[in-house]
Design a protein around this motif. Sequence first.
Motif, PDB file in Angstrom:
ATOM      1  N   ASP A 139       0.810  -1.218   0.000  1.00  0.00           N
ATOM      2  CA  ASP A 139       0.000   0.000   0.000  1.00  0.00           C
ATOM      3  C   ASP A 139       0.844   1.269   0.000  1.00  0.00           C
ATOM      4  OD1 ASP A 139      -2.321  -1.518   0.079  1.00  0.00           O
ATOM      5  OD2 ASP A 139      -2.459  -1.456   2.270  1.00  0.00           O
ATOM      6  N   LEU A 140       2.149   1.142   0.180  1.00  0.00           N
ATOM      7  CA  LEU A 140       3.036   2.311   0.199  1.00  0.00           C
ATOM      8  C   LEU A 140       3.371   2.811  -1.209  1.00  0.00           C
ATOM      9  CD1 LEU A 140       5.459   1.174   3.033  1.00  0.00           C
ATOM     10  CD2 LEU A 140       3.769   3.014   3.172  1.00  0.00           C
ATOM     11  N   LYS A 141       2.882   2.136  -2.224  1.00  0.00           N
ATOM     12  CA  LYS A 141       3.139   2.594  -3.591  1.00  0.00           C
ATOM     13  C   LYS A 141       2.546   3.988  -3.791  1.00  0.00           C
ATOM     14  CE  LYS A 141       2.956   1.202  -8.424  1.00  0.00           C
ATOM     15  NZ  LYS A 141       2.620   0.127  -9.401  1.00  0.00           N
ATOM     16  N   GLY A 142       3.375   4.897  -4.283  1.00  0.00           N
ATOM     17  CA  GLY A 142       2.958   6.264  -4.522  1.00  0.00           C
ATOM     18  C   GLY A 142       2.985   7.149  -3.291  1.00  0.00           C
ATOM     19  N   LYS A 143       3.492   6.630  -2.170  1.00  0.00           N
ATOM     20  CA  LYS A 143       3.457   7.374  -0.915  1.00  0.00           C
ATOM     21  C   LYS A 143       4.793   8.044  -0.613  1.00  0.00           C
ATOM     22  CE  LYS A 143      -0.731   5.880  -0.238  1.00  0.00           C
ATOM     23  NZ  LYS A 143      -1.886   6.770  -0.452  1.00  0.00           N
ATOM     24  N   VAL A 144       4.765   8.883   0.431  1.00  0.00           N
ATOM     25  CA  VAL A 144       5.955   9.605   0.900  1.00  0.00           C
ATOM     26  C   VAL A 144       6.438   8.936   2.177  1.00  0.00           C
ATOM     27  CG1 VAL A 144       6.863  11.797   1.759  1.00  0.00           C
ATOM     28  CG2 VAL A 144       5.187  11.770  -0.118  1.00  0.00           C
ATOM     29  N   LEU A 145       7.709   8.557   2.198  1.00  0.00           N
ATOM     30  CA  LEU A 145       8.297   7.845   3.325  1.00  0.00           C
ATOM     31  C   LEU A 145       9.409   8.701   3.927  1.00  0.00           C
ATOM     32  CD1 LEU A 145       8.745   4.388   1.538  1.00  0.00           C
ATOM     33  CD2 LEU A 145       6.640   5.434   2.396  1.00  0.00           C
ATOM     34  N   ALA A 146       9.419   8.804   5.252  1.00  0.00           N
ATOM     35  CA  ALA A 146      10.418   9.634   5.929  1.00  0.00           C
ATOM     36  C   ALA A 146      11.526   8.775   6.510  1.00  0.00           C
ATOM     37  CB  ALA A 146       9.757  10.446   7.044  1.00  0.00           C
ATOM     38  N   THR A 147      12.761   9.168   6.216  1.00  0.00           N
ATOM     39  CA  THR A 147      13.948   8.484   6.731  1.00  0.00           C
ATOM     40  C   THR A 147      14.845   9.521   7.394  1.00  0.00           C
ATOM     41  OG1 THR A 147      15.775   6.997   6.137  1.00  0.00           O
ATOM     42  CG2 THR A 147      15.271   8.752   4.599  1.00  0.00           C
ATOM     43  N   ASN A 148      15.733   9.080   8.277  1.00  0.00           N
ATOM     44  CA  ASN A 148      16.625  10.039   8.950  1.00  0.00           C
ATOM     45  C   ASN A 148      17.737  10.518   8.028  1.00  0.00           C
ATOM     46  OD1 ASN A 148      17.789   7.366   9.135  1.00  0.00           O
ATOM     47  ND2 ASN A 148      19.263   8.202  10.586  1.00  0.00           N
ATOM     48  N   ALA A 149      18.224   9.644   7.153  1.00  0.00           N
ATOM     49  CA  ALA A 149      19.294  10.021   6.218  1.00  0.00           C
ATOM     50  C   ALA A 149      19.373   8.980   5.122  1.00  0.00           C
ATOM     51  CB  ALA A 149      20.640  10.124   6.943  1.00  0.00           C
ATOM     52  N   MET A 150      19.542   9.417   3.899  1.00  0.00           N
ATOM     53  CA  MET A 150      19.688   8.500   2.783  1.00  0.00           C
ATOM     54  C   MET A 150      20.911   7.610   3.003  1.00  0.00           C
ATOM     55  SD  MET A 150      17.142   9.438   0.865  1.00  0.00           S
ATOM     56  CE  MET A 150      16.115  10.869   0.496  1.00  0.00           C
ATOM     57  N   GLY A 151      20.692   6.307   2.890  1.00  0.00           N
ATOM     58  CA  GLY A 151      21.805   5.378   3.036  1.00  0.00           C
ATOM     59  C   GLY A 151      22.136   5.011   4.462  1.00  0.00           C
ATOM     60  N   ASN A 170      12.186   6.144  -6.155  1.00  0.00           N
ATOM     61  CA  ASN A 170      12.219   7.010  -7.337  1.00  0.00           C
ATOM     62  C   ASN A 170      11.273   6.548  -8.442  1.00  0.00           C
ATOM     63  OD1 ASN A 170      14.315   8.523  -6.103  1.00  0.00           O
ATOM     64  ND2 ASN A 170      15.844   7.087  -6.920  1.00  0.00           N
ATOM     65  N   ARG A 171      10.693   5.387  -8.258  1.00  0.00           N
ATOM     66  CA  ARG A 171       9.709   4.900  -9.220  1.00  0.00           C
ATOM     67  C   ARG A 171       8.361   4.690  -8.553  1.00  0.00           C
ATOM     68  NH1 ARG A 171      10.315  -1.113 -11.266  1.00  0.00           N
ATOM     69  NH2 ARG A 171       9.149  -1.429  -9.309  1.00  0.00           N
ATOM     70  N   ASP A 172       8.366   4.020  -7.415  1.00  0.00           N
ATOM     71  CA  ASP A 172       7.113   3.643  -6.758  1.00  0.00           C
ATOM     72  C   ASP A 172       6.822   4.428  -5.483  1.00  0.00           C
ATOM     73  OD1 ASP A 172       6.498   1.562  -8.629  1.00  0.00           O
ATOM     74  OD2 ASP A 172       8.065   0.356  -7.684  1.00  0.00           O
ATOM     75  N   TYR A 173       7.808   5.112  -4.946  1.00  0.00           N
ATOM     76  CA  TYR A 173       7.592   5.889  -3.731  1.00  0.00           C
ATOM     77  C   TYR A 173       8.649   6.982  -3.638  1.00  0.00           C
ATOM     78  CZ  TYR A 173      11.276   2.817  -1.844  1.00  0.00           C
ATOM     79  OH  TYR A 173      12.436   2.123  -1.653  1.00  0.00           O
ATOM     80  N   THR A 174       8.389   7.964  -2.763  1.00  0.00           N
ATOM     81  CA  THR A 174       9.303   9.097  -2.564  1.00  0.00           C
ATOM     82  C   THR A 174       9.848   9.049  -1.141  1.00  0.00           C
ATOM     83  OG1 THR A 174       8.028  10.455  -4.106  1.00  0.00           O
ATOM     84  CG2 THR A 174       9.497  11.614  -2.570  1.00  0.00           C
ATOM     85  N   VAL A 175      11.159   9.256  -1.015  1.00  0.00           N
ATOM     86  CA  VAL A 175      11.803   9.269   0.304  1.00  0.00           C
ATOM     87  C   VAL A 175      12.224  10.696   0.624  1.00  0.00           C
ATOM     88  CG1 VAL A 175      13.713   8.398   1.710  1.00  0.00           C
ATOM     89  CG2 VAL A 175      12.627   6.905   0.010  1.00  0.00           C
ATOM     90  N   VAL A 176      11.875  11.149   1.823  1.00  0.00           N
ATOM     91  CA  VAL A 176      12.301  12.465   2.296  1.00  0.00           C
ATOM     92  C   VAL A 176      13.093  12.286   3.581  1.00  0.00           C
ATOM     93  CG1 VAL A 176      10.374  13.678   1.237  1.00  0.00           C
ATOM     94  CG2 VAL A 176      10.155  12.836   3.576  1.00  0.00           C
ATOM     95  N   GLU A 177      14.041  13.179   3.816  1.00  0.00           N
ATOM     96  CA  GLU A 177      14.861  13.124   5.026  1.00  0.00           C
ATOM     97  C   GLU A 177      14.285  14.039   6.100  1.00  0.00           C
ATOM     98  OE1 GLU A 177      18.723  14.220   3.519  1.00  0.00           O
ATOM     99  OE2 GLU A 177      19.405  12.148   3.695  1.00  0.00           O
ATOM    100  N   ALA A 178      14.381  13.590   7.351  1.00  0.00           N
ATOM    101  CA  ALA A 178      13.954  14.407   8.491  1.00  0.00           C
ATOM    102  C   ALA A 178      14.615  13.854   9.744  1.00  0.00           C
ATOM    103  CB  ALA A 178      12.439  14.376   8.650  1.00  0.00           C
ATOM    104  N   LEU A 194       4.628   7.221   5.976  1.00  0.00           N
ATOM    105  CA  LEU A 194       5.328   6.259   6.825  1.00  0.00           C
ATOM    106  C   LEU A 194       6.556   6.948   7.386  1.00  0.00           C
ATOM    107  CD1 LEU A 194       6.108   2.539   6.431  1.00  0.00           C
ATOM    108  CD2 LEU A 194       8.055   4.103   6.454  1.00  0.00           C
ATOM    109  N   ILE A 195       6.859   6.695   8.664  1.00  0.00           N
ATOM    110  CA  ILE A 195       8.053   7.275   9.274  1.00  0.00           C
ATOM    111  C   ILE A 195       8.940   6.179   9.844  1.00  0.00           C
ATOM    112  CG2 ILE A 195       6.895   9.444   9.827  1.00  0.00           C
ATOM    113  CD1 ILE A 195       6.804   8.426  12.782  1.00  0.00           C
ATOM    114  N   SER A 196      10.216   6.467   9.932  1.00  0.00           N
ATOM    115  CA  SER A 196      11.178   5.590  10.596  1.00  0.00           C
ATOM    116  C   SER A 196      11.209   5.978  12.073  1.00  0.00           C
ATOM    117  CB  SER A 196      12.566   5.773   9.985  1.00  0.00           C
ATOM    118  OG  SER A 196      12.523   5.647   8.577  1.00  0.00           O
ATOM    119  N   ALA A 197      11.114   5.003  12.956  1.00  0.00           N
ATOM    120  CA  ALA A 197      11.031   5.301  14.385  1.00  0.00           C
ATOM    121  C   ALA A 197      11.997   4.415  15.163  1.00  0.00           C
ATOM    122  CB  ALA A 197       9.607   5.101  14.889  1.00  0.00           C
ATOM    123  N   VAL A 198      12.913   5.041  15.859  1.00  0.00           N
ATOM    124  CA  VAL A 198      13.903   4.327  16.668  1.00  0.00           C
ATOM    125  C   VAL A 198      13.760   4.778  18.116  1.00  0.00           C
ATOM    126  CG1 VAL A 198      15.462   4.272  14.675  1.00  0.00           C
ATOM    127  CG2 VAL A 198      15.744   6.055  16.403  1.00  0.00           C
TER     128      VAL A 198
END
Length: 339
Positions: A139-151, A170-178, A194-198
């Motif tokens: 279901d995350l196709k086409g959605k925006v996903l938040a990560t702390n840092a690329m890689g 870059n094809r099925d979803y977008t990743v943003v840094e925060a 979706l967010i990354s949570a630690v």
Amino acid sequence: MKKAIDRRQFGLGGAAAALAAAAPARAQGGPLKIRVGWVVVPASMAPLVLEKKELLTHFGRSYVAEATRFEGTPPVITALAAGELDIGPLAFSSFGLAIQNARMDDLRVICDEIQDGVPGHGSNEFMVRNDGPIKTVADLKGKVLATNAMGSAVDIAMRAMLRRSGLEANRDYTVVEAPFPAMRAMLAEKKADLISAVPPFSLDPELRAIAHSLFTQHDAFGVTQLTMWTARESFIQKNRAALVDFLEDTVRAIRWYTDPKNHDEAVAIVARLNKAPPARMDWAFTSRDQYRDPNGTPNLSALQDNLKQQKDVGFLKDDLDVKKYSDLSMVEEAAKRLA
């Protein structure tokens, strides 16, 4: 290299403090100064170890230590390369890049710091809104996903899980840094799906009131050698005896923190370092927390697999043999002394 707390010399007084302020090389007849990096407590060991000076039987004798905070593990690579740090905490993702991109062929894994996804312990989470439409990874196709840092290690785990479901960045979803502290608001304001949570952010009651875990890092990776202590071979060869003493004290301190009978005091230390109420940190060193090996032994098999998955998602060029870049002889000797 950003240092949120800059340099903290724990428990240094008199002659020891003067020595710690000097160059990192061993003074004639004096203890070795060891500069250790850290990122966040309680995952990072250095501040925890150096807060328990009464457990450090070799401190001020064969070594003194200084802990320096970094915003993440990638800047640690720069500090190690520049000779500004002696022991650097690196995530598996930063470790691979340090060897292949920074050409640090003399980098060695010397001690465990923290492992994710070990049975009976916690794992990083990837969370979605309770009232949202996302029920499966697909279901995350086409959605925006938040990560702390690329890689980053967390970012790679997220991409590996999506890749398993046939989704590609870059094809099925977008990743943003925060930054992790900003992610709850991003999810609440629907700026990310979706967010990354630690820890400790994943355990924030306000976050858990509006969101749940869609999958964990364990789901993506199994066990992750999340971070480990590393040092350069030249420093190890020159200072092996003092490093064994430091690792002995480190293992002794970590065993103290993870002993349930010390839980209240251990949590109070974590809370003080984070400037947070102890009740917000009560999960530390429990089954909700990630795993610390009681002998300081990193999981090299997990690390090897983590690096393979890093390559599979396009953040590493070549395969690495982790045994070639590890020296566990010092921490093994340290643990034997405490047997």
